[in-house]
Enzyme design. Sequence first.
Site, PDB file in Angstrom:
ATOM      1  CG  HIS A  10      -1.922  -0.970   1.388  1.00  0.00           C
ATOM      2  ND1 HIS A  10      -2.029  -1.805   2.462  1.00  0.00           N
ATOM      3  CD2 HIS A  10      -2.964  -1.280   0.562  1.00  0.00           C
ATOM      4  CE1 HIS A  10      -3.091  -2.593   2.307  1.00  0.00           C
ATOM      5  NE2 HIS A  10      -3.668  -2.298   1.169  1.00  0.00           N
ATOM      6  NE  ARG A  17      -2.886  -6.988  -4.600  1.00  0.00           N
ATOM      7  CZ  ARG A  17      -3.714  -7.086  -3.582  1.00  0.00           C
ATOM      8  NH1 ARG A  17      -3.261  -7.456  -2.407  1.00  0.00           N
ATOM      9  NH2 ARG A  17      -4.985  -6.827  -3.736  1.00  0.00           N
ATOM     10  CB  SER A  39      -4.319  -6.497   4.629  1.00  0.00           C
ATOM     11  OG  SER A  39      -4.013  -5.222   4.146  1.00  0.00           O
TER      12      SER A  39
HETATM   13  P1  ADP Z   1      -9.682  -3.258  -1.011  1.00  0.00           P
HETATM   14  O1  ADP Z   1     -10.513  -4.061  -0.059  1.00  0.00           O
HETATM   15  O2  ADP Z   1     -10.369  -2.026  -1.520  1.00  0.00           O
HETATM   16  O3  ADP Z   1      -9.029  -4.055  -2.106  1.00  0.00           O
HETATM   17  P2  ADP Z   1      -7.065  -3.121   0.188  1.00  0.00           P
HETATM   18  O4  ADP Z   1      -6.684  -2.471   1.471  1.00  0.00           O
HETATM   19  O5  ADP Z   1      -6.893  -4.588   0.089  1.00  0.00           O
HETATM   20  O6  ADP Z   1      -8.547  -2.673  -0.074  1.00  0.00           O
HETATM   21  O7  ADP Z   1      -6.262  -2.453  -1.001  1.00  0.00           O
HETATM   22  C1  ADP Z   1      -6.293  -1.069  -1.243  1.00  0.00           C
HETATM   23  C2  ADP Z   1      -5.569  -0.770  -2.547  1.00  0.00           C
HETATM   24  O8  ADP Z   1      -4.192  -1.109  -2.423  1.00  0.00           O
HETATM   25  C3  ADP Z   1      -6.086  -1.590  -3.724  1.00  0.00           C
HETATM   26  O9  ADP Z   1      -6.035  -0.789  -4.887  1.00  0.00           O
HETATM   27  C4  ADP Z   1      -5.097  -2.715  -3.847  1.00  0.00           C
HETATM   28  O10 ADP Z   1      -5.007  -3.221  -5.174  1.00  0.00           O
HETATM   29  C5  ADP Z   1      -3.818  -1.999  -3.451  1.00  0.00           C
HETATM   30  N1  ADP Z   1      -2.818  -2.934  -2.938  1.00  0.00           N
HETATM   31  C6  ADP Z   1      -2.915  -3.753  -1.881  1.00  0.00           C
HETATM   32  N2  ADP Z   1      -1.779  -4.473  -1.712  1.00  0.00           N
HETATM   33  C7  ADP Z   1      -0.939  -4.088  -2.715  1.00  0.00           C
HETATM   34  C8  ADP Z   1       0.375  -4.495  -3.146  1.00  0.00           C
HETATM   35  N3  ADP Z   1       1.055  -5.425  -2.500  1.00  0.00           N
HETATM   36  N4  ADP Z   1       0.897  -3.878  -4.227  1.00  0.00           N
HETATM   37  C9  ADP Z   1       0.176  -2.950  -4.899  1.00  0.00           C
HETATM   38  N5  ADP Z   1      -1.059  -2.532  -4.566  1.00  0.00           N
HETATM   39  C10 ADP Z   1      -1.619  -3.098  -3.501  1.00  0.00           C
END
Ligand code: ADP
Length: 161
Positions: free
Chosen positions: A18, A91, A129
């Site tokens: 993130h 990802r 996460s």
């Molecule tokens: P959501 O439930 O909206 O997917 P997340 O907290 O899982 O919420 O993710 C928020 C954003 O961060 C999303 O756009 C997700 O694709 C991005 N994201 C999460 N982990 C990574 C990662 N390892 N690399 C790149 N982007 C990520």
Amino acid sequence: MTKIAVVPGSFDPITFGHLDIISRGASVFDEIHVVVLNNSTKKSLFTLEERMALISQVTSTLPNVKVDTFSGLLVEYAKSVNAHAIIRGLRAVSDFEYEMQITSMNRVLDKSIETFFIMTNNQYSFLSSSIVKEVAKYGGDISELVPKQVEDALKLKFDKS
Ligand code: ADP
């Protein structure tokens, strides 16, 4: 005109994946609003306040990043802060279908708001996460996956339970 973008998500908790997307977004846009969406259908480990506090701590070196929360339609939040962009991370191909659906829906709701995708840094392509919580739960080393503050917060959560 100030270019404002919104980075929405659950951030339960924030990871280096993130943080990478947020900081790369912050180098392109004038202002970034990291928005913790209060989505009642998802059960979270951290409360909304805890998630926001962790994001604030780990983004404190990025002066153009603000942290906020919202329940409702993301485009409504974006409009309320004058943002015309949404940033999402990608990802793997598996992220694509869902993201395309949401992006198309958001475009129907408000075509003045554009969604931008940032490809993950290779080293974080596996990182989520959920994975971090699973490893932390069983006492695995997560120091390469999350900032120290998040590592400590996870330890506290799982020590208590
Ligand atoms: P959501 O439930 O909206 O997917 P997340 O907290 O899982 O919420 O993710 C928020 C954003 O961060 C999303 O756009 C997700 O694709 C991005 N994201 C999460 N982990 C990574 C990662 N390892 N690399 C790149 N982007 C990520």
